[in-house]
Design a protein around this motif. Structure first.
Motif, mmCIF file in Angstrom:
data_model
loop_
_atom_site.group_PDB
_atom_site.id
_atom_site.type_symbol
_atom_site.label_atom_id
_atom_site.label_comp_id
_atom_site.label_asym_id
_atom_site.label_seq_id
_atom_site.Cartn_x
_atom_site.Cartn_y
_atom_site.Cartn_z
ATOM 1 N N TYR A 427 21.460 -7.441 -60.879
ATOM 2 C CA TYR A 427 20.325 -7.681 -61.769
ATOM 3 C C TYR A 427 20.825 -7.704 -63.207
ATOM 4 C CZ TYR A 427 16.846 -6.910 -58.088
ATOM 5 O OH TYR A 427 16.066 -7.019 -56.965
ATOM 6 N N ASP A 428 20.275 -8.581 -64.023
ATOM 7 C CA ASP A 428 20.607 -8.659 -65.444
ATOM 8 C C ASP A 428 19.357 -8.401 -66.277
ATOM 9 O OD1 ASP A 428 23.268 -9.075 -65.296
ATOM 10 O OD2 ASP A 428 23.233 -11.231 -65.681
ATOM 11 N N LYS A 436 16.417 -8.984 -63.955
ATOM 12 C CA LYS A 436 16.230 -10.171 -63.132
ATOM 13 C C LYS A 436 17.412 -10.305 -62.191
ATOM 14 C CE LYS A 436 16.885 -14.104 -65.149
ATOM 15 N NZ LYS A 436 16.724 -15.275 -66.028
ATOM 16 N N VAL A 438 20.237 -11.991 -60.199
ATOM 17 C CA VAL A 438 21.038 -13.186 -60.442
ATOM 18 C C VAL A 438 22.143 -13.251 -59.389
ATOM 19 C CG1 VAL A 438 20.590 -13.213 -62.928
ATOM 20 C CG2 VAL A 438 22.574 -11.964 -62.048
ATOM 21 N N ARG A 442 20.266 -13.427 -54.229
ATOM 22 C CA ARG A 442 19.148 -12.885 -55.001
ATOM 23 C C ARG A 442 17.804 -13.183 -54.344
ATOM 24 N NH1 ARG A 442 16.853 -16.589 -58.820
ATOM 25 N NH2 ARG A 442 17.589 -18.705 -58.432
ATOM 26 N N GLY A 448 13.795 -13.136 -55.524
ATOM 27 C CA GLY A 448 14.395 -13.135 -56.854
ATOM 28 C C GLY A 448 13.391 -13.022 -57.977
ATOM 29 N N CYS A 450 10.689 -14.730 -58.140
ATOM 30 C CA CYS A 450 10.047 -16.046 -58.311
ATOM 31 C C CYS A 450 8.777 -16.135 -57.461
ATOM 32 C CB CYS A 450 11.021 -17.155 -57.899
ATOM 33 S SG CYS A 450 12.581 -17.162 -58.825
ATOM 34 N N CYS A 463 12.624 -19.681 -55.422
ATOM 35 C CA CYS A 463 13.983 -19.169 -55.564
ATOM 36 C C CYS A 463 14.916 -19.951 -54.652
ATOM 37 C CB CYS A 463 14.034 -17.682 -55.197
ATOM 38 S SG CYS A 463 15.638 -16.903 -55.483
ATOM 39 N N SER A 469 20.516 -18.469 -60.963
ATOM 40 C CA SER A 469 19.471 -17.796 -61.721
ATOM 41 C C SER A 469 18.296 -18.745 -61.882
ATOM 42 C CB SER A 469 19.986 -17.358 -63.096
ATOM 43 O OG SER A 469 20.355 -18.475 -63.866
ATOM 44 N N GLY A 470 17.200 -18.216 -62.393
ATOM 45 C CA GLY A 470 16.035 -19.047 -62.663
ATOM 46 C C GLY A 470 15.185 -19.292 -61.442
ATOM 47 N N CYS A 471 13.978 -19.819 -61.696
ATOM 48 C CA CYS A 471 13.019 -20.119 -60.649
ATOM 49 C C CYS A 471 12.579 -21.584 -60.808
ATOM 50 C CB CYS A 471 11.800 -19.205 -60.738
ATOM 51 S SG CYS A 471 12.188 -17.433 -60.676
#
Length: 519
Positions: A427-428, A436, A438, A442, A448, A450, A463, A469-471
């Motif tokens: 997680y970051d 979050k 990553v 994830r 994740g 998302c 996810c 990363s990201g959704c």
């Protein structure tokens, strides 16, 4: 040894002050405590039990300020602990240099010492008077808030801690001997982990004194000394006519010093802890087994070369100096900021005398505070060292309610808010307001963070394991990845269709026309 007291409020008395750490309770080496100073209107010496618990208006921990005098320092702290205080400051009543508050040597009931777990410190008279005046005006001018800081009480010059215990092979000296024996038994595991890993270097020491030459032929010196009065220890029973003699204690102390030296030369310095514990169990003075023969059996059982131990010990009857014991007498003399060692037990860590009770967890915390932050071995981050701050409001750190993943972690220095690694998923974030997931894997943890939605037997997620990363909303949906909706009636229908066969059937039917499918 000193700790720091920093006044945070009221504004006009802010500043730093020294306090002398008490030789009882558990000083929070490596940590800090912020609390509200309360000064009792009655029973200000703390010598009697308080009728009710102390609480601050703000809900912060209570640092109880008490007057010196009328009873033992440790008893004041015990009564304060029973009344809910998190720490105690005792104000001196005369103008003098700070001194160390010690445990009572003799008292009808000192069983509370084992249960005393809060830190205590002595402050000078002028500072104490200032705190009293401000505490009495707290209703009008606001709470007196102080920060007790033990982070610099224990030096941490490098990545290895050096510590020494001044102890005794005698087990007939009452509560002090019992305390030392219990500590060796309980701390042995930690000590050996630290030594085996190269994180720490431990050295045992034993106090002796010498008999003045004019008295060397007296019964006292001949009974208590070896090497013609050069090295002496007290008679265990304090009776020269019965039981064991002081000179037998000196010889066994010498043997234990040599066991450590030989074990060190053999690459097994941690074997001293095994010998010290085994000797107290197998060769107890109380059981009349305290003897040379028993000691040599213990040496042999540990696989240590007995001939080297005997060569190290030399001849106790010789009219000559013993190199090992002479070095011990030199080491008793204070150096730098450390004073002479005169009482048992005494624990010295990184050349600073440890204050507090000789108890496994408290000592481990002090040893761990001797490492530079970030270089502590795993034993310092074990459950033994947890502060339990994460149990209250999650320590003020981030937590995912859905998965109960938290950024709060207890350490011996206090809780830290750091985004975690859970089942290999990192997680970051800042650890306080957000974390979050990553990296690979994830999506297995609550998608994740998302958007996700289940229709029938099919689950859709924003996810993707292919994205680190990201959704991103899946095909057939639109949105920011944290909220997704179907793009059209067709896409919603396709998304909600459970099997590939059903989707292919719909798209190949002759009657299919865009815009005619009913969702």
């Amino acid at each position: 040894e000193k700790s720091s007291v920093r006044v945070l409020a009221p504004e006009h008395i802010r500043g730093h002050h020294d306090a002398a750490i008490g030789n009882f309770g558990v000083p929070d080496y490596g940590g800090t405590l912020t609390g509200v100073v309360l000064y009792p209107a009655k029973k200000a010496t703390g010598c009697a039990e308080f009728p009710a618990k102390f609480k601050s208006k703000s809900g912060r921990p209570v640092v109880l300020l008490l007057d010196r005098g009328e009873c033992y320092f440790a008893l004041k702290s015990w009564n304060a602990q029973q009344a809910g205080a998190a720490a105690v400051l005792i104000a001196d009543t005369v103008d003098e240099q700070l001194l160390t508050m010690d445990t009572p040597e003799a008292s009808p009931d000192t069983r509370y010492l084992d249960k005393l777990n809060i830190p205590s410190a002595l402050v000078n008279r002028a500072f104490g008077e200032s705190l009293k005046r401000m505490a009495e005006k707290a209703d009008a001018e606001g709470e007196v808030v102080v920060k007790l800081d033990w982070r610099e009480s224990m030096p941490h010059p490098d990545e290895r801690v050096e510590y020494e215990l001044w102890t005794n092979s005698n087990d007939e000296c009452g509560p002090r001997c019992d305390e030392q024996a219990a500590f060796v038994k309980s701390f042995r595991g930690h000590a050996q982990i630290l030594e085996r890993g190269g994180y720490a270097r431990f050295t045992p020491h034993y106090i002796t004194w010498y008999c003045p030459e004019a008295f060397r032929l007296t019964r006292q010196c001949q009974s208590q000394c070896i090497n013609h009065g050069r090295y002496c220890a007290p008679d265990p029973e304090e009776d020269f006519g019965e039981g064991y003699e002081g000179k037998q204690v000196v010889v066994e102390n010498l043997r234990q010093l040599c066991v450590h030296r030989v074990a060190n030369e053999s690459g097994r310095p941690w074997a001293w802890w095994d010998f010290a514990m085994d000797y107290k169990l197998r060769c107890s003075m109380k059981e009349k087994k305290y003897s040379k023969a028993c000691a040599e059996e213990v040496v042999a059982s540990l696989g240590l070369p007995l001939e080297k131990v005997l060569a190290c010990m030399g001849d106790p009857d010789a009219d000559a100096d013993n190199a090992v014991l002479s070095k011990e007498q030199e080491d008793q003399i204070g150096r730098g900021s450390r004073g002479d060692v005169t009482i048992l037990p005494t624990l010295v860590i990184n050349d600073v005398q440890y204050r507090g009770k000789l108890e496994r967890t408290a000592v481990l915390k002090a040893v761990c505070a001797g490492f530079k932050e970030g270089t502590e071995p795993q034993v310092c981050l074990s459950h033994d060292m947890e502060t339990n701050e994460c149990l209250h409001r999650n320590g003020g750190c981030w937590r995912d309610e859905a998965t109960n993943v938290t950024a709060c972690r207890d350490t011996y220095r206090g809780r830290v808010c750091e985004c975690p690694v859970v089942n290999g998923v990192r997680y970051d974030g800042d650890g306080y307001t957000h974390c979050k997931a990553v990296g690979p894997g994830r999506c297995a943890l609550n998608h994740g963070g998302c958007w996700s939605e289940t229709k029938g037997e099919r689950t859709f997620s924003a996810c993707s394991d292919t994205a680190l990363s990201g959704c991103r909303c899946p095909a057939g949906f639109q949105g920011d990845g944290h909220k997704c909706e179907g793009k059209s009636s067709l896409h919603r229908f396709l998304a909600e269709t459970d099997t590939r066969h059903d989707r292919e059937r719909v798209l190949t039917e002759p009657s299919f026309r865009p815009g005619r499918v009913q969702g």
